[in-house]
Design an enzyme around this catalytic site. Structure first.
Site, PDB file in Angstrom:
ATOM      1  N   LYS A  18      31.878 -19.839 -15.856  1.00  0.00           N
ATOM      2  CA  LYS A  18      32.163 -21.280 -15.989  1.00  0.00           C
ATOM      3  C   LYS A  18      31.481 -22.105 -14.899  1.00  0.00           C
ATOM      4  O   LYS A  18      32.024 -23.102 -14.425  1.00  0.00           O
ATOM      5  CB  LYS A  18      33.672 -21.545 -15.982  1.00  0.00           C
ATOM      6  CG  LYS A  18      34.473 -20.708 -16.959  1.00  0.00           C
ATOM      7  CD  LYS A  18      33.908 -20.754 -18.370  1.00  0.00           C
ATOM      8  CE  LYS A  18      33.973 -22.115 -19.001  1.00  0.00           C
ATOM      9  NZ  LYS A  18      33.396 -22.156 -20.380  1.00  0.00           N
TER      10      LYS A  18
ATOM     11  N   THR B 179      26.001 -20.772 -15.985  1.00  0.00           N
ATOM     12  CA  THR B 179      25.047 -19.661 -16.111  1.00  0.00           C
ATOM     13  C   THR B 179      24.432 -19.589 -17.503  1.00  0.00           C
ATOM     14  O   THR B 179      23.283 -19.172 -17.647  1.00  0.00           O
ATOM     15  CB  THR B 179      25.734 -18.319 -15.789  1.00  0.00           C
ATOM     16  OG1 THR B 179      26.911 -18.172 -16.593  1.00  0.00           O
ATOM     17  CG2 THR B 179      26.110 -18.244 -14.320  1.00  0.00           C
TER      18      THR B 179
ATOM     19  N   TRP C  79      21.840 -31.404 -20.522  1.00  0.00           N
ATOM     20  CA  TRP C  79      20.418 -31.257 -20.799  1.00  0.00           C
ATOM     21  C   TRP C  79      20.172 -30.134 -21.800  1.00  0.00           C
ATOM     22  O   TRP C  79      20.837 -29.100 -21.784  1.00  0.00           O
ATOM     23  CB  TRP C  79      19.657 -30.971 -19.510  1.00  0.00           C
ATOM     24  CG  TRP C  79      19.645 -32.150 -18.573  1.00  0.00           C
ATOM     25  CD1 TRP C  79      20.652 -32.551 -17.760  1.00  0.00           C
ATOM     26  CD2 TRP C  79      18.579 -33.076 -18.394  1.00  0.00           C
ATOM     27  NE1 TRP C  79      20.311 -33.673 -17.052  1.00  0.00           N
ATOM     28  CE2 TRP C  79      19.022 -34.019 -17.408  1.00  0.00           C
ATOM     29  CE3 TRP C  79      17.304 -33.222 -18.928  1.00  0.00           C
ATOM     30  CZ2 TRP C  79      18.242 -35.081 -16.985  1.00  0.00           C
ATOM     31  CZ3 TRP C  79      16.505 -34.269 -18.502  1.00  0.00           C
ATOM     32  CH2 TRP C  79      16.973 -35.194 -17.541  1.00  0.00           C
TER      33      TRP C  79
ATOM     34  N   LYS D 233      30.252 -25.048 -25.456  1.00  0.00           N
ATOM     35  CA  LYS D 233      29.731 -25.420 -24.144  1.00  0.00           C
ATOM     36  C   LYS D 233      29.781 -26.941 -23.959  1.00  0.00           C
ATOM     37  O   LYS D 233      29.591 -27.699 -24.906  1.00  0.00           O
ATOM     38  CB  LYS D 233      28.291 -24.932 -23.971  1.00  0.00           C
ATOM     39  CG  LYS D 233      28.142 -23.420 -24.154  1.00  0.00           C
ATOM     40  CD  LYS D 233      28.929 -22.641 -23.109  1.00  0.00           C
ATOM     41  CE  LYS D 233      28.755 -21.137 -23.301  1.00  0.00           C
ATOM     42  NZ  LYS D 233      29.536 -20.361 -22.317  1.00  0.00           N
TER      43      LYS D 233
ATOM     44  N   TYR E  54      37.383 -32.057 -20.734  1.00  0.00           N
ATOM     45  CA  TYR E  54      38.830 -31.848 -20.645  1.00  0.00           C
ATOM     46  C   TYR E  54      39.471 -33.024 -19.927  1.00  0.00           C
ATOM     47  O   TYR E  54      38.801 -33.795 -19.242  1.00  0.00           O
ATOM     48  CB  TYR E  54      39.140 -30.556 -19.871  1.00  0.00           C
ATOM     49  CG  TYR E  54      38.413 -29.332 -20.372  1.00  0.00           C
ATOM     50  CD1 TYR E  54      38.672 -28.816 -21.634  1.00  0.00           C
ATOM     51  CD2 TYR E  54      37.464 -28.697 -19.567  1.00  0.00           C
ATOM     52  CE1 TYR E  54      38.011 -27.681 -22.087  1.00  0.00           C
ATOM     53  CE2 TYR E  54      36.804 -27.561 -20.006  1.00  0.00           C
ATOM     54  CZ  TYR E  54      37.075 -27.063 -21.273  1.00  0.00           C
ATOM     55  OH  TYR E  54      36.419 -25.958 -21.716  1.00  0.00           O
TER      56      TYR E  54
END
Length: 877
Positions: free
Chosen positions: A609, A612, A812, A828, A832
């Site tokens: 998270k 990566t 991006w 992804k 929240y």
């Protein structure tokens, strides 16, 4: 009264010069009397004290200055409840010979240790951790470094030793500058140096003896002419080893036993010590050193007296004409086996056969083959390959199985037992590095459950050899014993026959038995024909072990031996896969169809998270960077190094990467975000990929914790759905198990400094790049410029031209032709609700020290502080 008056008048008449002269004469007289008493009268008064001279000549006496006692008291032994079982070794330098020998013994015995350069006026390493001692024993390569230590550190160390019951082992090795006689500063102990000694004996009443047996004398000169012996009249000192001086008999003097190893019982200052008057070049010193370690640690660091020995005889029927066993050799083999059984219950030679070469010798040797098979039930038997081929050269399991079936049919035709469950591959081929086809064929044809090799993890140094379990087969470490296929004549032994005897009598072969609870020795058929060096070696070894030790030699069949090994060393069950191309021997016995170019050169290790997956996407946009194939179970992540996949072996791992092309610019990489905080991954990765580059992405640990919690809610984690984020991170130790597991996965990965230190233990800082996760999110093109430079890519691309910000996604993405973008999946970039203020405050406090340690670490390795870390350090003031 008259006489007194006359003396007074005489004294008044003496001049000052005369008085001084008489005083000088009196002083000189006292010196001569003292010297005479110390070196002549005392020696004449020394009693015979038979215990110390065990088997010496009647005219040899042990020193009275170190009395032999039936009962010995002393300072308290190490308190096992208050110290860690670690030996602190002070060495002269990183490369000093004696220091390396001390470490080699500790490593062979599997005793944990820490080495430090001996402090002169430097700082002493930290000795305690809260109320526990960090070391159970102190060893000084040069005892003078301890004796001459500055007062502050000496007091610190001595106080630690007294308080925690920690002993000291020290070595004194004289040199050309050493005084011939001197008192050890601060001790009632005298040293006499630069002596040549001979005929060493063991004091049978020494309290530290455990493995060492005191009943014989090492006849002849001891190695070196720079020995030191010890003398004292203090009751704290007890001799351990004694020897004569070589010069005594040559001068016609009565031989006196001098103490060459002395035990300090701690009666002088409360610290027990063992001092050696030479280094470890003398084999008996190694034996006594092991006992000294056991005694001074109250046997916390101690070797059992039980030793298990298995002797494999490889290449049965394989030898060339003129090297094989004849009828008398076979009879001698059985006779020796029966002789060894008198001392080693049920000792049985273990014979490895290749049936294709049966009856391939001279007529006399063929008769030997027949007699050996007539004794088939007298020995244990295990299969080699039918034609003695190397399994790694065959890539088809069915071909290997066919060869094994030929050997099995031969065994059945000649009533050779086939149920031992043990096999050995010729030249250790296919055992390690693992050849999967060999393991599968072994299990299919022979039901093999145990094998052995000298190649794991490497052939040398032998003390590092270990066992492991793979694909249901236990692999045990195998030892050499100085016998090879070409060593068949005693007088033609390499270096002369004395080299073989030296190997047995206190040399490498003896030390192998001493320091290893289980020894599987590799020998060959040719060692039992001709001069029968195999029989000579093991009979002589048995006599030496029985003469000098209390070891109990035993034997077990391979299956039981494997069970015993892994009950002693359960941590060895899991292998540590090495890179085959880093060891020439391993590369030679590795399939030519496999290549190390198929291993990744870059690992993206997480943390979870932190971005990566975005980095993984950006890396994949580079034409020279090639990621692994996706996994059906874990998608883009292989998760090889930290899960059950690791036990599938490196062949399985390589299958996730394409076969290398002819282009030298291919740069494979993989990303598994769970690698970062794993306790085992760094060591495993460094063993297989020692030259790899490592990238980790870090964001605010508080944000990472919150993102993980939300991730688990999205994946219907019951604990995440039931409890609020604040409830999770503040849960107590007695909270429900599932809640504590979730709490750990939220908080622990954010201990960034702790986890990075683990990686830095196995990789050089120049191989590790810390990416600012916040910058990766806001300015990925600039980050990728730095990444390309870090990887040393010859072909660099401009990420400013191939990345575009997607306002709908909020991050991006890859820019495609026509202005379209390719972004990460729906899971992804989710938004929240903001974290509640109570949780923010809690995490700010929780991670304050961790962030400070991270800043120190990054400064130390020369990497810039991430922007988020600077902000958090400012806000925490």
């Amino acid at each position: 009264m008259l006489c007194v008056a006359r003396v007074r008048r005489l004294l008044r008449q003496l001049t000052l010069q005369t008085s001084l002269f008489l005083l000088f004469l009196l002083c000189m007289l006292s010196v001569f009397v003292s010297a005479y008493f110390l070196y002549t009268v005392k020696r004449e008064l020394e009693p015979s004290a038979g215990g110390g001279a065990g088997n010496c000549d009647d005219d040899v006496f042990p020193s009275r200055l170190l009395p032999l006692r039936d009962e010995v008291g002393g300072a308290p032994a190490a308190d096992g409840t208050r110290t860690e079982p670690v030996v602190l070794v002070f060495v002269e330098s990183q490369y000093s010979q004696l220091g390396q020998e001390i470490v080699a013994v500790l490593e062979s015995a599997r005793f944990r240790y820490q080495t430090e350069i001996s402090p002169g006026k430097g700082d002493m390493p930290t000795l305690t951790d809260r109320d526990r001692g960090r070391f159970v024993l102190i060893v000084y390569e040069n005892i003078l470094k301890y004796v001459n230590m500055d007062a502050w550190n000496r007091e610190l160390l001595d106080k630690y030793c007294v308080e925690y019951g920690v002993g000291i082992i020290g070595f004194f090795k004289a040199n050309e500058n050493s005084l011939l006689s001197a008192q050890l500063k601060g001790f009632p102990l005298f040293l006499h140096s630069n002596l040549g000694l001979k005929d060493c004996t063991v004091n049978p009443k020494s309290p530290l003896l455990h493995i060492t047996r005191a009943q014989e004398v090492v006849r002849g000169p001891l190695p070196g002419d720079d020995w030191t012996v010890f003398q004292s009249n203090h009751s704290t000192y007890e001799p351990v080893l004694l020897a004569k001086t070589q010069s005594a008999e040559s001068m016609g003097l009565r031989a006196v036993l001098h103490t060459s190893v002395v035990q300090d019982l701690g009666l002088h200052d409360g610290i027990q010590r063992v001092l050696f008057g030479h280094n470890l070049a003398f084999w008996l010193h190694k034996l006594v050193f092991v006992d000294a370690v056991a005694f001074l640690t109250a046997k916390r660091l101690s070797l059992s007296l039980d030793r298990y020995v298995l002797v494999d005889i490889d290449d049965i029927f394989v030898g060339k004409e003129g090297t094989r066993m004849k009828v008398p050799d076979v009879k001698a083999l059985l006779e020796t086996q029966n002789e060894l059984r008198m001392s080693i219950p049920n000792f049985t030679f273990n014979l490895g056969f290749s049936g294709k070469f049966y009856h391939a010798g001279t007529d006399e040797e063929d008769l030997g083959d027949d007699l050996l098979l007539s004794y088939v039930n007298e020995f244990w038997w295990f299969p080699h390959m039918w034609s003695h081929m190397q399994p790694h050269r065959f890539h088809n399991q069915s071909v290997l199985a066919e060869q094994m079936l030929l050997n099995r049919r031969f065994a059945e035709e000649h009533s050779i037992p086939t149920n031992l469950g043990y096999a050995v591959a010729p030249h250790h081929s296919g055992v390690y590095p693992v050849h999967v086809q060999l393991y599968d064929a072994w299990k299919k044809v022979w039901g093999i459950r145990v094998t052995s090799t000298e190649e794991y993890p490497h052939l040398k140094p032998a003390r590092y050899r270990r066992g492991f379990i793979h694909s249901g087969i236990s692999v045990l470490p195998r030892q050499t014993c100085g016998l090879f296929t070409h060593t068949i004549f005693y007088k033609e032994y390499p270096g002369g026959p004395q080299e073989l005897d030296k190997l047995i009598d206190g040399g490498e072969l003896f030390l192998t038995v001493l320091l290893n609870p289980i020894s599987i020795f590799m020998t060959h058929l040719s060692n039992y024909g001709n001069d029968r060096l195999g029989l000579y070696t093991f009979k002589k070894l048995l006599r030496f072990v029985q003469t000098w030790t209390h070891l109990r030699l035993q034997t077990l069949p391979p299956l039981q031996l494997a069970h015993k090994y892994f009950s002693l060393f359960p941590s060895d069950r899991e292998p540590l896969w090495q890179n085959p191309c880093e060891d020439k021997r391993h590369k030679d016995i590795w399939s030519k169809e496999k290549t190390c170019d198929r291993f990744p050169k870059l690992l993206v290790i997480g943390s979870q998270k932190t971005g990566t997956t975005a980095l993984y996407l950006f890396l994949g946009m580079h034409p020279d960077l090639i990621s692994n194939y996706p996994s059906k179970e874990t998608f883009e992540e292989i998760q090889f190094f930290n899960g059950h996949n690791y036990h599938r072996g490196i062949d399985w791992y390589m299958e996730y990467f394409p076969l290398p092309s002819n282009t030298s610019s291919d740069y494979y990489f993989e990303k598994s975000a769970s690698y970062f905080d794993s306790e085992v991954v760094a060591a495993r990765a460094a063993a297989l990929l020692p030259k790899a580059k490592i990238i980790t992405v870090l964001i605010s640990p508080a944000e990472r914790a919150y993102a993980w919690y939300q991730h688990q809610r999205a994946h219907d984690d019951p604990a995440a759905l039931k409890y609020s984020f604040h409830d999770v991170i503040t849960a107590s130790h007695d909270a429900p198990v599932k809640l504590r597991i979730l709490q750990s996965r939220c908080l622990v990965p954010g201990w960034y400094a702790v986890h990075l230190e683990r990686w830095l233990t196995h990789y050089h800082s120049s191989q590790i790049m810390v990416v600012d996760g916040q910058m990766l999110k806001t300015d990925p093109a600039s980050v990728m410029d730095k990444v390309q430079k870090f990887l040393g890519l010859a072909n660099t691309i401009n990420y400013h031209k191939i990345l575009a910000f997607d306002p709908k996604k909020g991050f991006w993405c890859q820019l495609l032709e026509g202005g379209k973008t390719k972004c990460l999946g729906k899971s992804k970039g989710k938004r929240y609700a903001d974290m509640d203020s109570e949780s923010q405050q809690f995490l700010r406090e929780y991670y304050r020290d961790h962030n400070i340690e991270l800043s120190k670490l990054l400064y130390r390795i020369g990497q810039p502080l991430p922007s988020w870390l600077k902000d958090e350090l400012l806000n925490s003031r």
